[in-house]
Design a protein around this motif. Structure first.
Motif, PDB file in Angstrom:
ATOM      1  N   THR A 140       7.485   7.664  13.621  1.00  0.00           N
ATOM      2  CA  THR A 140       7.013   7.846  14.987  1.00  0.00           C
ATOM      3  C   THR A 140       5.521   7.514  15.029  1.00  0.00           C
ATOM      4  OG1 THR A 140       6.373  10.161  14.643  1.00  0.00           O
ATOM      5  CG2 THR A 140       8.668   9.726  15.309  1.00  0.00           C
ATOM      6  N   GLU A 141       4.991   7.409  16.219  1.00  0.00           N
ATOM      7  CA  GLU A 141       3.561   7.119  16.360  1.00  0.00           C
ATOM      8  C   GLU A 141       2.715   8.200  15.687  1.00  0.00           C
ATOM      9  OE1 GLU A 141       0.289   6.174  19.909  1.00  0.00           O
ATOM     10  OE2 GLU A 141       2.433   6.194  20.339  1.00  0.00           O
ATOM     11  N   ARG A 142       3.107   9.461  15.851  1.00  0.00           N
ATOM     12  CA  ARG A 142       2.366  10.564  15.229  1.00  0.00           C
ATOM     13  C   ARG A 142       2.482  10.507  13.706  1.00  0.00           C
ATOM     14  NH1 ARG A 142       0.878  15.995  16.242  1.00  0.00           N
ATOM     15  NH2 ARG A 142      -0.288  16.658  14.398  1.00  0.00           N
ATOM     16  N   GLU A 143       3.679  10.241  13.199  1.00  0.00           N
ATOM     17  CA  GLU A 143       3.862  10.164  11.752  1.00  0.00           C
ATOM     18  C   GLU A 143       3.060   9.016  11.148  1.00  0.00           C
ATOM     19  OE1 GLU A 143       8.440  11.958  11.471  1.00  0.00           O
ATOM     20  OE2 GLU A 143       8.079   9.791  11.699  1.00  0.00           O
ATOM     21  N   ALA A 144       3.059   7.876  11.832  1.00  0.00           N
ATOM     22  CA  ALA A 144       2.288   6.732  11.341  1.00  0.00           C
ATOM     23  C   ALA A 144       0.799   7.055  11.335  1.00  0.00           C
ATOM     24  CB  ALA A 144       2.565   5.503  12.203  1.00  0.00           C
ATOM     25  N   HIS A 145       0.333   7.690  12.398  1.00  0.00           N
ATOM     26  CA  HIS A 145      -1.085   8.051  12.481  1.00  0.00           C
ATOM     27  C   HIS A 145      -1.466   9.017  11.373  1.00  0.00           C
ATOM     28  CE1 HIS A 145      -4.424  10.680  13.751  1.00  0.00           C
ATOM     29  NE2 HIS A 145      -4.945   9.552  14.228  1.00  0.00           N
ATOM     30  N   ASP A 146      -0.665  10.063  11.195  1.00  0.00           N
ATOM     31  CA  ASP A 146      -1.034  11.099  10.238  1.00  0.00           C
ATOM     32  C   ASP A 146      -0.907  10.618   8.794  1.00  0.00           C
ATOM     33  OD1 ASP A 146      -1.495  12.634  12.433  1.00  0.00           O
ATOM     34  OD2 ASP A 146       0.068  14.121  12.050  1.00  0.00           O
ATOM     35  N   THR A 147       0.133   9.850   8.489  1.00  0.00           N
ATOM     36  CA  THR A 147       0.239   9.328   7.125  1.00  0.00           C
ATOM     37  C   THR A 147      -0.853   8.302   6.860  1.00  0.00           C
ATOM     38  OG1 THR A 147       1.870   7.671   7.854  1.00  0.00           O
ATOM     39  CG2 THR A 147       2.721   9.718   6.891  1.00  0.00           C
ATOM     40  N   GLY A 148      -1.178   7.501   7.889  1.00  0.00           N
ATOM     41  CA  GLY A 148      -2.255   6.523   7.726  1.00  0.00           C
ATOM     42  C   GLY A 148      -3.594   7.180   7.486  1.00  0.00           C
ATOM     43  N   THR A 149      -3.835   8.293   8.179  1.00  0.00           N
ATOM     44  CA  THR A 149      -5.092   9.016   7.999  1.00  0.00           C
ATOM     45  C   THR A 149      -5.179   9.626   6.601  1.00  0.00           C
ATOM     46  OG1 THR A 149      -5.201   9.531  10.362  1.00  0.00           O
ATOM     47  CG2 THR A 149      -6.512  10.898   8.874  1.00  0.00           C
ATOM     48  N   THR A 150      -4.071  10.208   6.146  1.00  0.00           N
ATOM     49  CA  THR A 150      -4.071  10.855   4.830  1.00  0.00           C
ATOM     50  C   THR A 150      -4.213   9.843   3.702  1.00  0.00           C
ATOM     51  OG1 THR A 150      -2.713  12.684   5.638  1.00  0.00           O
ATOM     52  CG2 THR A 150      -2.750  12.311   3.261  1.00  0.00           C
ATOM     53  N   THR A 151      -3.355   8.828   3.693  1.00  0.00           N
ATOM     54  CA  THR A 151      -3.398   7.853   2.594  1.00  0.00           C
ATOM     55  C   THR A 151      -4.635   6.971   2.678  1.00  0.00           C
ATOM     56  OG1 THR A 151      -2.012   6.299   3.843  1.00  0.00           O
ATOM     57  CG2 THR A 151      -0.898   7.817   2.328  1.00  0.00           C
ATOM     58  N   GLY A 152      -5.206   6.844   3.864  1.00  0.00           N
ATOM     59  CA  GLY A 152      -6.415   6.045   4.018  1.00  0.00           C
ATOM     60  C   GLY A 152      -7.605   6.615   3.276  1.00  0.00           C
ATOM     61  N   GLN A 153      -7.486   7.843   2.850  1.00  0.00           N
ATOM     62  CA  GLN A 153      -8.553   8.475   2.076  1.00  0.00           C
ATOM     63  C   GLN A 153      -8.299   8.354   0.574  1.00  0.00           C
ATOM     64  OE1 GLN A 153      -8.382  12.506   3.490  1.00  0.00           O
ATOM     65  NE2 GLN A 153      -8.899  11.968   5.599  1.00  0.00           N
TER      66      GLN A 153
END
Length: 214
Positions: free
Chosen positions: A178-191
């Motif tokens: 989902t849009e929320r899942e993509a955002h949150d996983t992207g934020t976490t792994t982006g670090q």
């Protein structure tokens, strides 16, 4: 950037060419032949002041999504940055206004590269809305604010494409993020590029294919 040479074979400063961002032309008048698609890099840098690294890839894992009606979407937790749909840039959108141009699908001038850069969309803080855009029948371009993260984005774009294609081959509906899942996983792994980066460096260092005489 690399001179006209398979990038993996870059070994010394003599294999590199410095280009001007404003026009994609070499700084040195006697520079060796360079890549014709260098304009992809210069036009992305011009369009997005926050971008510090650009990758252009011909990944065979990703190309099928550039010519299919099935969008490339985040479905693998390391690739949340892809979001719910990756834009596809089509060179034909430029060819239609310049029918006499060579239509070889290569991005060899400013007008093509500028259109490709715009397909990434405007985001916040000088960054594109989409870190990755596909190129129809060609490959993809990935961007980031650091070398480490652009490699991260490139590696996991290809891996997400592989996972999604394998899931599609099972003949069932694929559950993408989902849009929320993509955002949150992207934020976490982006670090977390700090974790795989040393491994990638070690793999290159230990391969006899690569030499570093710089």
């Amino acid at each position: 950037m690399s001179r006209y040479l398979a990038p993996a074979l870059v070994a010394s400063v003599d294999d590199l060419v410095i280009y001007r961002v404003e026009n994609g032309q070499p700084v040195a008048t006697d520079a060796p032949r360079g890549f014709s698609e260098r304009f992809i890099h210069s036009e992305v840098y011009k369009a997005y002041q926050g971008v510090q690294a650009v990758v252009h890839s011909h990944s065979l894992e990703v190309v099928p999504f550039s010519i299919s009606t099935t969008p490339l979407q985040a479905c693998f937790h390391m690739a949340g940055f892809l979001g719910t749909a990756v834009p596809i840039w089509d060179a034909a959108s430029v060819y239609k206004d310049h029918p006499d141009d060579n239509q070889d699908m290569l991005v060899k001038n400013v007008k093509l590269a500028s259109a490709l850069a715009r397909s990434l969309g405007d985001g916040a803080q000088g960054m594109p809305k989409h870190p990755v855009a596909l190129m129809r029948g060609h490959g993809f371009v990935a961007t980031s604010n650091s070398l480490e993260m652009v490699i991260f984005n490139s590696v996991y774009t290809a891996q997400n494409a592989r996972v999604q294609r394998q899931a599609l081959s099972l003949g069932t509906d694929v559950q993408v993020f989902t849009e929320r899942e993509a955002h949150d996983t992207g934020t976490t792994t982006g670090q977390g590029a700090v974790k795989p980066w040393p491994l990638w460096v070690a793999e290159v260092s230990k391969s006899s294919l690569y030499q570093n005489l710089m």
